[in-house]
Design a protein around this motif. Structure first.
Motif, mmCIF file in Angstrom:
data_model
loop_
_atom_site.group_PDB
_atom_site.id
_atom_site.type_symbol
_atom_site.label_atom_id
_atom_site.label_comp_id
_atom_site.label_asym_id
_atom_site.label_seq_id
_atom_site.Cartn_x
_atom_site.Cartn_y
_atom_site.Cartn_z
ATOM 1 N N ASN A 260 0.805 -1.235 0.000
ATOM 2 C CA ASN A 260 0.000 0.000 0.000
ATOM 3 C C ASN A 260 0.837 1.284 0.000
ATOM 4 O OD1 ASN A 260 -2.467 -1.462 0.146
ATOM 5 N ND2 ASN A 260 -2.241 -1.661 2.362
ATOM 6 N N MET A 261 2.137 1.178 -0.243
ATOM 7 C CA MET A 261 2.989 2.375 -0.237
ATOM 8 C C MET A 261 2.672 3.254 -1.445
ATOM 9 S SD MET A 261 5.179 4.227 1.261
ATOM 10 C CE MET A 261 5.857 3.162 2.560
ATOM 11 N N SER A 280 10.605 3.785 14.786
ATOM 12 C CA SER A 280 9.640 2.713 15.053
ATOM 13 C C SER A 280 8.742 2.486 13.848
ATOM 14 C CB SER A 280 8.766 3.067 16.266
ATOM 15 O OG SER A 280 7.951 4.192 15.966
ATOM 16 N N ALA A 281 8.062 1.339 13.855
ATOM 17 C CA ALA A 281 7.076 1.054 12.810
ATOM 18 C C ALA A 281 5.925 2.033 12.893
ATOM 19 C CB ALA A 281 6.585 -0.384 12.946
ATOM 20 N N PRO A 291 -0.576 1.178 6.705
ATOM 21 C CA PRO A 291 -0.550 0.254 7.843
ATOM 22 C C PRO A 291 0.632 -0.695 7.752
ATOM 23 C CG PRO A 291 -2.261 -0.366 6.286
ATOM 24 C CD PRO A 291 -1.746 0.957 5.833
ATOM 25 N N VAL A 292 1.308 -0.892 8.869
ATOM 26 C CA VAL A 292 2.494 -1.748 8.922
ATOM 27 C C VAL A 292 2.258 -2.827 9.964
ATOM 28 C CG1 VAL A 292 4.966 -1.830 9.407
ATOM 29 C CG2 VAL A 292 4.000 0.141 8.205
ATOM 30 N N GLU A 293 2.617 -4.051 9.643
ATOM 31 C CA GLU A 293 2.466 -5.161 10.579
ATOM 32 C C GLU A 293 3.415 -4.974 11.759
ATOM 33 O OE1 GLU A 293 1.022 -7.741 12.506
ATOM 34 O OE2 GLU A 293 0.266 -8.042 10.459
ATOM 35 N N GLU A 300 7.238 -6.450 10.084
ATOM 36 C CA GLU A 300 7.503 -5.991 8.723
ATOM 37 C C GLU A 300 8.609 -4.937 8.686
ATOM 38 O OE1 GLU A 300 4.948 -4.313 4.862
ATOM 39 O OE2 GLU A 300 3.988 -4.638 6.811
ATOM 40 N N VAL A 301 8.755 -4.201 9.765
ATOM 41 C CA VAL A 301 9.740 -3.122 9.836
ATOM 42 C C VAL A 301 10.591 -3.294 11.089
ATOM 43 C CG1 VAL A 301 10.053 -0.643 10.188
ATOM 44 C CG2 VAL A 301 8.371 -1.469 8.523
#
Length: 321
Positions: A260-261, A280-281, A291-293, A300-301
């Motif tokens: 979704n970037m 941080s994520a 949204p990032v897991e 994810e990050v």
């Protein structure tokens, strides 16, 4: 008197004839002498002309020989200088490598890379000058796309970022999966040993990639120019053991492949990390709206560097490092 006179006249006439004969002989001898001198003069002119031509030929030959040896000496000098420069470059590269390895072994990692400001060494592949003006670049593997761990959807997006046409991406993804998996079952758009044999290619290894360049052995990948333009795949991917993605060290192409970037989100991340590292994520989500897991098991990050890096060196004037 008459007889005497007659005799006297005859004597005078004879003497005159003798003088005339003498004059004629002397004249003929003079003419012959002049002709002889003329022949000698012409021979001398011819000889002088021959000597001049011969001299010019000799000078031309000497000039050619001198030019040949001058050129050979110039080539030998250039080769010697190149060999000396190469030897010095190897010494400089060795010194720079030793310096980098020492820092990697003794300096703790941080959000900034290796160490803390102002001595921090960034791990985003930016160039640093080192020994003898050599260039050193260090890239955190967590900032690269891991070809052995990336999921199909993200790999598809990454191929799109590199400019691969949409109709080609599924085939490339399936071919890669068939190349690394251990079975002989062909995916819908993939290729197994039979397809490789028909194309005259070595069979798939059925194992994970050893290096990004191995992707050229995957069915169809070598024939996709967008992957190899400016060494894109080699610069932007890894096959190591790193997982997740470090937004502080990832190139924009890797950031753009996130789920979704948007282009605006990528620019926001790049601008923010120029000022201070991403911490941080949650900050990634705040900057991009993506949204990032954040599940610890599915992270994810990760904002810290991995435990493996890629080091690139180059000496001035050399196309290798």
């Amino acid at each position: 008197m008459g007889a005497g006179g007659h005799q006297s006249g005859s004597g005078v006439a004879g003497a005159a004839r003798a003088r005339c004969d003498g004059c004629g002989s002397r004249g003929r001898r003079a003419m012959r002498a002049r002709r002889s001198l003329g022949h000698v003069g012409r021979r001398r002119v011819v000889q002088r002309g021959f000597v001049l031509v011969a001299t010019l030929w000799v000078l031309a030959l000497v000039a050619v020989v001198a030019g040949f040896f001058a050129e050979r000496l110039g080539q030998a000098r250039a080769q010697a200088q190149a060999a000396q420069a190469r030897a010095q470059a190897l010494v400089d590269l060795s010194g720079a490598r030793a310096d980098v390895l020492y820092r990697l072994a003794t300096t703790p990692v941080s959000l900034y890379g290796l160490g803390l400001p102002p001595e921090a060494l960034a791990l985003d592949d930016r160039p640093y000058r080192s020994v003898g003006d050599t260039l050193v670049q260090v890239q955190d593997n967590r900032g690269l796309l891991n070809m052995n761990m990336v999921d199909d959807a993200r790999l598809n997006r990454f191929l799109g970022v590199l400019g691969v046409p949409a109709e080609r991406r599924s085939a490339l993804v399936d071919a890669l999966r068939d190349y690394v998996d251990e079975d002989a079952l062909k995916r819908l758009n993939g290729a197994e040993a039979q397809e490789y044999a028909a194309a005259g290619l070595p069979p798939p290894r059925n194992a994970k990639l050893v290096a990004p360049l191995e992707a050229k052995r995957v069915f169809g990948w070598a024939q996709t120019p967008q992957l190899w333009r400016n060494d894109a795949l080699q610069r932007l991917t890894t096959t190591g053991t790193s997982y997740s993605m470090n937004p502080n060290t990832a190139p924009w192409q890797v950031l753009a492949a996130m789920r979704n970037m948007t282009p605006e989100g990528v620019q926001a991340l790049l601008a923010a990390r120029k000022i201070a590292p991403i911490t941080s994520a949650q900050q990634v989500m705040a900057l991009t709206g993506v949204p990032v897991e954040t599940d610890p098991m599915l992270t994810e990050v990760v904002v810290l560097p991995a435990d493996s890096w890629r080091v690139t060196q180059q000496a001035p004037g050399m196309g290798w490092g």
